[in-house]
Every structure is written in C-alpha cells, then in structure tokens.
Motif scaffolding. Structure first.
Motif, short mmCIF file in Angstrom:
data_model
loop_
_atom_site.label_atom_id
_atom_site.label_comp_id
_atom_site.label_asym_id
_atom_site.label_seq_id
_atom_site.Cartn_x
_atom_site.Cartn_y
_atom_site.Cartn_z
N ARG A 185 -1.29 -2.80 6.42
CA ARG A 185 -1.50 -4.25 6.51
C ARG A 185 -1.09 -4.98 5.25
O ARG A 185 -0.82 -6.18 5.28
CB ARG A 185 -2.97 -4.55 6.86
N VAL A 186 -1.12 -4.31 4.11
CA VAL A 186 -0.64 -4.95 2.87
C VAL A 186 0.27 -3.96 2.15
O VAL A 186 -0.01 -2.76 2.10
CB VAL A 186 -1.81 -5.39 1.95
N PRO A 187 1.36 -4.47 1.58
CA PRO A 187 2.33 -3.54 1.01
C PRO A 187 1.97 -3.01 -0.38
O PRO A 187 2.54 -2.02 -0.82
CB PRO A 187 3.60 -4.39 0.92
N PHE A 188 1.03 -3.68 -1.06
CA PHE A 188 0.84 -3.34 -2.47
C PHE A 188 -0.61 -3.51 -2.91
O PHE A 188 -1.24 -4.52 -2.61
CB PHE A 188 1.73 -4.26 -3.32
N VAL A 189 -1.09 -2.51 -3.63
CA VAL A 189 -2.44 -2.58 -4.21
C VAL A 189 -2.38 -2.11 -5.65
O VAL A 189 -1.72 -1.10 -5.95
CB VAL A 189 -3.44 -1.69 -3.43
N VAL A 190 -3.05 -2.84 -6.53
CA VAL A 190 -3.26 -2.35 -7.89
C VAL A 190 -4.77 -2.35 -8.10
O VAL A 190 -5.45 -3.29 -7.71
CB VAL A 190 -2.50 -3.18 -8.95
N TRP A 229 -7.35 -0.55 -0.59
CA TRP A 229 -6.60 0.69 -0.35
C TRP A 229 -6.55 1.00 1.14
O TRP A 229 -5.51 1.44 1.66
CB TRP A 229 -7.23 1.86 -1.10
N ALA A 230 -7.67 0.77 1.82
CA ALA A 230 -7.69 1.04 3.27
C ALA A 230 -6.67 0.15 3.97
O ALA A 230 -5.91 0.61 4.84
CB ALA A 230 -9.09 0.80 3.82
N LEU A 231 -6.62 -1.11 3.57
CA LEU A 231 -5.66 -2.04 4.19
C LEU A 231 -4.22 -1.60 3.91
O LEU A 231 -3.34 -1.72 4.75
CB LEU A 231 -5.88 -3.46 3.65
N ASN A 232 -4.02 -1.07 2.73
CA ASN A 232 -2.69 -0.57 2.37
C ASN A 232 -2.32 0.62 3.24
O ASN A 232 -1.21 0.71 3.79
CB ASN A 232 -2.67 -0.22 0.88
N ARG A 233 -3.27 1.54 3.41
CA ARG A 233 -2.99 2.74 4.21
C ARG A 233 -2.77 2.38 5.67
O ARG A 233 -2.01 3.04 6.38
CB ARG A 233 -4.14 3.74 4.09
N GLN A 234 -3.45 1.30 6.10
CA GLN A 234 -3.26 0.85 7.50
C GLN A 234 -1.94 0.11 7.68
O GLN A 234 -1.62 -0.35 8.76
CB GLN A 234 -4.40 -0.08 7.91
#
Ligand SMILES: Cc1ncc(C[n+]2csc(CCOP(=O)(O)OP(=O)(O)O)c2C)c(N)n1
Length: 674
Positions: free
Chosen positions: A45-50, A38-43
């Motif tokens: 760096r990644v477009p998608f998290v499940v 989730w942190a990477l998503n908020r930064q």
C-alpha cells in the motif's frame, strides 16, 4: 537480564510521574505507528518506509526536554518518535506516508520521514544528509539576537557527522555561542557502512576540538537522554553555547524499506540490541517504581491502538495531492507588460560599488530586521570590494559580521535566519567560490516553499560579485548564471547601473523568495550613473529598455549590457540603429519585453560573457523560436564566451577571450547585413 543500573530516578530529573508515564505512552505510540507503516509497505500500500524503531529512547527523551512554544527543532528522517513526542499527530504521520494533499509536512511532495510543522517550530528538511546543521545555526542566531531564551535541537545519524555542513555548523555555533544542541543518534551504521569505516575516533570527542561540551550517553536509556538534554538545554538557555550529545542506540529494521540489512548485519547483533530495548527498559522501571500496573499498561496499549487506527483511517480518506505546480515561489512573478523606453533617472552620479554600499546603508536603516554576513564583510575592511563598508560601525556587529570561510554555512544559516523572521543578506566573496554552497541553494533555499507546500518561505538575499574583465583569472572571473537560473524556486537578478543595484536590492529584500543578485565586478567602478534618493525599487522580472533600435536589438545583462550600450553608440555612427534590452532579471524572465523587441525589428543578438554552450542565451533563443518565430527576419544570434574554463590571467589572454564592445559591434554588423 535487563540492566537497570544506569536508569536514574525520574523525580531526580524533575519529571513528574505523569510525565514518565507519558514518555512511555509516546514511545509505544511511535513503535506501533512504525509497525503499522511496515505492514502497509509489505501489503504493497505504500512504497517507502523509514523507521524509528529502536531509537525511541533517544528521540522521546530529547523531545521531552524541549518547550515547543519557544524552542525549535530540526529532526532528521529517522525521528518519527521525536516528532510524535513533540506533538505531531499519528494522522499527520500517515498523511505523509500516503503522500496526501493535506499532509501538513509537505502536501504530498516529500517522501515520508521529512518532518515539518511550523506550529511546533519543527523546521522543514530535505533528503540531503547534514544540510540541516547550518539551518540550526541561523535559527539559533535569530533567537539569540531577539533575546529569547529558546534553544534549537538539530539531529542526525552518525554518518552525517562526516559531512562538511556538520563541521561548519559546529564551528560557527561555538564561535557565536549559539543555543544549539547537536544530537547525534549513533546506530553504528550509515546504511551498510559500519562506524569503523565512517567515524575516526569517537564522535562526542570531537566536541573538544570545537570548544564545546561533548556528552556520550546510552541512547536506549530515556532518562540518560533526558538528563543530558536538560543539561545542554539549560546551558544553551543561559547563553553558554552549544553542546554535542552522542546517543548510542540501534535501529531494528533495515535502513529503509529499500534496504536489506541481512547483507551487512548478523541476526545475533540485532537480537542483542533488542534485548536492550528502550521501551522495555522504561516499562520495567515504571513497573518497579509502581507507576505502571497491568491495567494501566493495557489501557495505554488500547489507547495507542485506537490512535493508530483512527490516524490511519483519517489519512486514508484524505484527498490526494491535486496541485503539484503550486508553491514553487511564495510570490510567483509573471511579467505581462513590455518595458517601454527608460525614462531618465534623477540623482547624483556615482559608480556601481558606491551605489550598492549606499543602498545597503539605506536598507539597513529602513528595515531593522536586515542583517548581512560573509567573508571579510565587517569593518574595518568592509568587504574585499568595500560594498559593505561602514555597516558594522553604523548598525552594529550583530547586523553585519564576518562569517567563517565556509560558503555552505553562510547560505545555510541564511536559510535558518530567513525562516525565523530575519531578512538575511548573505555575501559570497566571489562567484567562483559559491560552488560549495550549491547544495544549500539548489536543494534547500530554492525548495523550502515548494517542499513545505508554502508553509515555510525563504526570503534570503544572496549577493555575489561575478564575471571577468578585472584580470581575476580562472578563479575570480566566472559567470554562474547558467547554473542558478536553471533552478525553479530561485530568483536571479543582475544590475548594471547604480540605480538598478539599489532598486533590485530593495525589491529583493522585500521578496519572500530567495533572490540571488549577481553583481558584475567589471562594472563596480566602470558603471557610473544617477543614484535615486530614498526608497527606490526595481520590480523583479522587469527588463530595462535602454535604447530602442530600428535595425536590431541586443539583449544582454551585467557587463555585457554596459558594453552593448557602447556598441550601440558605435553602430549608430555607422548608420545601424541598435536597441539594447538589459534583462536585469534572468529568472523570472521578462518575456513580454523580449517579444516586443522581436516584433519591433525582427533581429535579435543575445550577448553574454559566460561560455556559449548551454549558456543562458540558449534559453532566450529557444523561447523566441518557440513563441515569436514568425516575427524573425534573421536567425537569433548568440555572441557569447569561448569554450574555455574561464579567462586566463595574462592581460593579452583575457583580452582575447572576453567578449568586448568591438566584438559586439562586429556581431551586430553581421546580423544587420543578414
Ligand atoms: C549528501 C547525501 N549523501 C548520500 C545520501 C544517501 N543516504 C541517505 S541516508 C544515508 C546514511 C545516513 O546514515 P546516518 O547519518 O548514520 O543515519 P541513519 O540512517 O543511520 O540514522 C545515506 C548515505 C544522502 N541522502 N545525502
């Protein structure tokens, strides 16, 4: 206050102290990976998290009840804690998150959360909800038949139980007493849709209707999950069949990073579930039983932090996906040599249907791992067309059995069997009824190789009687090749002679890719020809030049190839020399043979009984225009079906609407005159 009443003693469940602590370690690890994702998503760096957060009790408890050396699992996208507990590394999770080329689940092809690890018997899955359930049945069938006491766990959310695939698989698993554990992680929502709008009654109660035990448990109590799983696993290992487990749990975050759960869940509801957190509960238990002190807890958290940091760093440095065109097929076929005029084949003259039946018997005898199933295929009936007659009697009910009236299940379980070393031949009774299985063919069978970067294959043969001319009307006459030849990853062949029926079937059964064999029903009794003895293979991707012509070439397949030969005979009497190229293989297409035909006489007539608009012939015309235009002496013509849904039942109506030999002759005459 933590409610510890339901927590059972781990020792009573047969768990050692070390295992109980390891459960805790795995849950914490999954939670920390989730937090980092989730942190990477908020930064950005990644477009998608499940996310698995909240489900760890269910998932880790389930994984601990399985033995990955012999058991199989089909987790769903929310099951990150399950796969971590089963042995997938944090690095692998991050490789998939970053879509790196070395992502072992899919080589960067699938979104995160699409787990797959052949080394741990974790089968690949796609994004289509519930398609995994029939696969689980197929895998379990192979395990059952092989005498293994391995079991299969297949998981989903609650929403997935509304899908037909779930019901079809529950039914079949129970009929065959398959060693399957259906684990439903009920988190009260399917994206934003609450249970009340999704589920009639209680999911676990449905087990009764399928004649299997249904357990309803607290999914946030890891020992309750482990205990229920253990019970189900033991039952499955004893050969007593499937169990349904409904584990009640909750997801803490939005459905995925693309969802805003504040729109449909109030914060107090989320907070109340967080107070029942499965990790805190186990932690509390371990403290109270003196298995965890402050120092051990800190050590575990340090160890986990280190694993997450290392996994992330390793994945970050991994190479990008560099070969997005590879692995579409396990065995790509690129025809290079044009077909020469067919040499006569030796053998007794029989019709197509007898040829298919004999070929099946010979192939069953030659390959012990071949099996077939479909509606009414078993003896005494032996199929509605009798193509499978005698197989049950000769080779046993385990290798030739009736499947329920459930096409998606038939194809889906074939996929599972193919993944576990069997060579399944799935029969669809009529092409007109294959459509419920379209999803399993398009989204599953045809993508297994690509989406796993070649780590799984799908050697599934699908036999499908198709086409008109037998007064089958709108629902027993359809041609379906235009739909299925459009699918990369699938091979599609059409025999029109008994020898080709045998040769293509033999090649299909030895091919590592899914192969659909379209059998022209009209030719079942009409097409007679020599049947070669012994092992006979026709290479997939190789057309048959049935007849050479100086004036034009008719390109056709199936019933139309047969009619084209009749037409060529009539044309010859009129002084028109027409060749006939029977494609036999529609995908892969034998382009060199088409090119040779164009170069020979510059005139091509493409014939198919399917309707013309967006029909298979359009592809041939387009390829000739693209690659051999300079050799043409006339526009490529298509003589194809009318724009009606299928043929009417009326005899007169069918004759008026189906392509005939006379019609082909007329179209050829016109082209010859050009
Ligand atoms: C056949 C199909 N329809 C719709 C979707 C879109 N979709 C993805 S997840 C989801 C909800 C699934 O809910 P549930 O099974 O309860 O699992 P959860 O996400 O709650 O764990 C939907 C509708 C899909 N992937 N496949």
């Amino acid at each position: 206050m933590l409610d510890l009443d339901n927590i059972q003693e781990h020792t009573a469940l047969g768990l050692t102290d070390e295992q109980a602590i390891d459960m805790y370690r795995k849950m914490v690890l999954a939670r920390k990976i989730d937090d980092r994702m989730w942190a990477l998503n908020r930064q950005g760096r990644v477009p998608f998290v499940v996310s698995a957060s909240g489900h760890e009790g269910t998932q880790v408890g389930a994984a601990f009840a399985l033995d990955t050396s012999k058991d199989w699992s089909l987790p769903y996208y929310r099951d990150m804690a399950f796969v971590i507990a089963a042995g997938v590394s944090p690095t692998d999770i991050f490789l998939s998150l970053f879509a790196k080329g070395t992502d072992p689940a899919s080589g960067g092809r699938q979104m995160p959360g699409h787990f797959s690890e052949p080394d741990l018997n974790i089968f690949t899955h796609g994004s289509v909800i519930a398609t995994q359930f029939p696969h689980a049945c197929g895998i379990a069938y192979t395990l059952q038949q092989s005498g293994s006491d391995g079991v299969v766990m297949v998981a989903s959310g609650d929403g997935a139980t509304s899908e037909g695939d779930w019901h079809e698989a529950m039914n079949f698993a129970s009929i065959k007493k398959l060693p399957v554990i259906f684990l439903i992680e009920n988190n009260l929502y399917a994206i934003s849709t609450p249970s009340a709008e999704e589920i009639a009654g209680v999911i676990s109660d449905r087990a009764q209707g399928y004649n299997m035990p249904g357990l309803n448990i607290d999914g946030n109590d890891i020992f309750a999950v482990y205990g229920a799983m253990q019970e189900a696993v033991d039952r499955a290992r004893r050969g007593e069949g499937p169990t349904l487990i409904e584990a009640n749990t909750y997801r803490y975050y939005a459905h995925t990073s693309d969802d805003d759960d504040k729109l449909y869940r109030d914060r107090e509801e989320v907070a109340s579930w967080r107070r029942r957190d499965p990790i805190t509960r186990l932690e509390q238990y371990l403290i109270e039983t003196r298995l965890l002190d402050e120092r051990t807890e800190q050590a575990i958290h340090d160890e986990v932090a280190e694993m997450v940091a290392r996994g992330l760093a390793d994945a970050d440095e991994a190479p990008e996906l560099s070969d997005p065109f590879s692995h579409v097929y396990a065995k790509p076929i690129e025809p290079t040599v044009p077909a020469s005029l067919e040499a006569p084949i030796e053998g007794e003259t029989i019709n197509l249907i007898t040829g298919i039946n004999r070929a099946l018997h010979e192939i069953f005898a030659a390959h012990q791992d071949v099996l077939t199933f479909g509606q009414d295929i078993a003896d005494p009936k032996g199929g509605v067309f009798k193509t499978t007659k005698g197989l049950t009697t000769a080779f046993g009910a385990e290798r030739a059995f009736n499947a329920p009236l459930a096409e998606s299940l038939i194809i889906g379980m074939g996929i599972g069997m193919a993944a576990t070393g069997s060579k399944p031949i799935a029969e669809i009774q009529f092409a007109d009824f294959i459509h419920p299985a379209f999803d399993q063919i398009l989204s599953e069978a045809a993508r297994i190789s690509y989406r796993s970067a070649g780590r799984w294959t799908c050697p599934l043969v699908i036999r499908v009687p198709y086409g008109g001319g037998i007064r089958g009307a709108l629902y027993h006459s359809q041609s379906i090749e235009a739909f299925y030849t459009h699918i990369p990853g699938l091979k599609v062949v059409v025999p029109s002679t008994p020898a080709d029926a045998k040769g293509l079937l033999w090649s299909a059964i030895e091919d590592p890719d899914p192969v659909m064999i379209l059998e022209p029903k009209k030719l079942y009794r009409l097409a007679k020809g020599p049947y070669p003895v012994g092992e006979h293979k026709v290479p997939i991707g190789k057309a048959a030049l049935r007849r050479q012509g100086d004036d034009l070439t008719i390109i056709a397949y199936g019933t139309m190839a047969h009619y084209a030969m009749e037409a060529a005979e009539v044309l010859a009497q009129q002084g028109i020399s027409a060749g006939v190229l029977d494609l036999r293989s529609l995908r892969p297409l034998d382009w060199p043979s088409i090119e040779a035909a164009v170069k020979l006489n510059g005139k091509v007539l493409v014939v198919h009984e399917d309707n013309k608009f967006m029909g298979y012939g359009a592809e041939i015309v387009a390829q000739i225009n693209d690659k051999a235009f300079d050799w043409l002496d006339a526009p490529v013509r298509r003589h194809a079906g009318f724009e009606i849904p299928s043929f009417p039942y009326s005899e007169v109506g069918e004759a008026m609407t189906m392509i005939s030999t006379v019609g082909i002759v007329e179209a050829a005459q016109e082209l010859a005159r050009y």
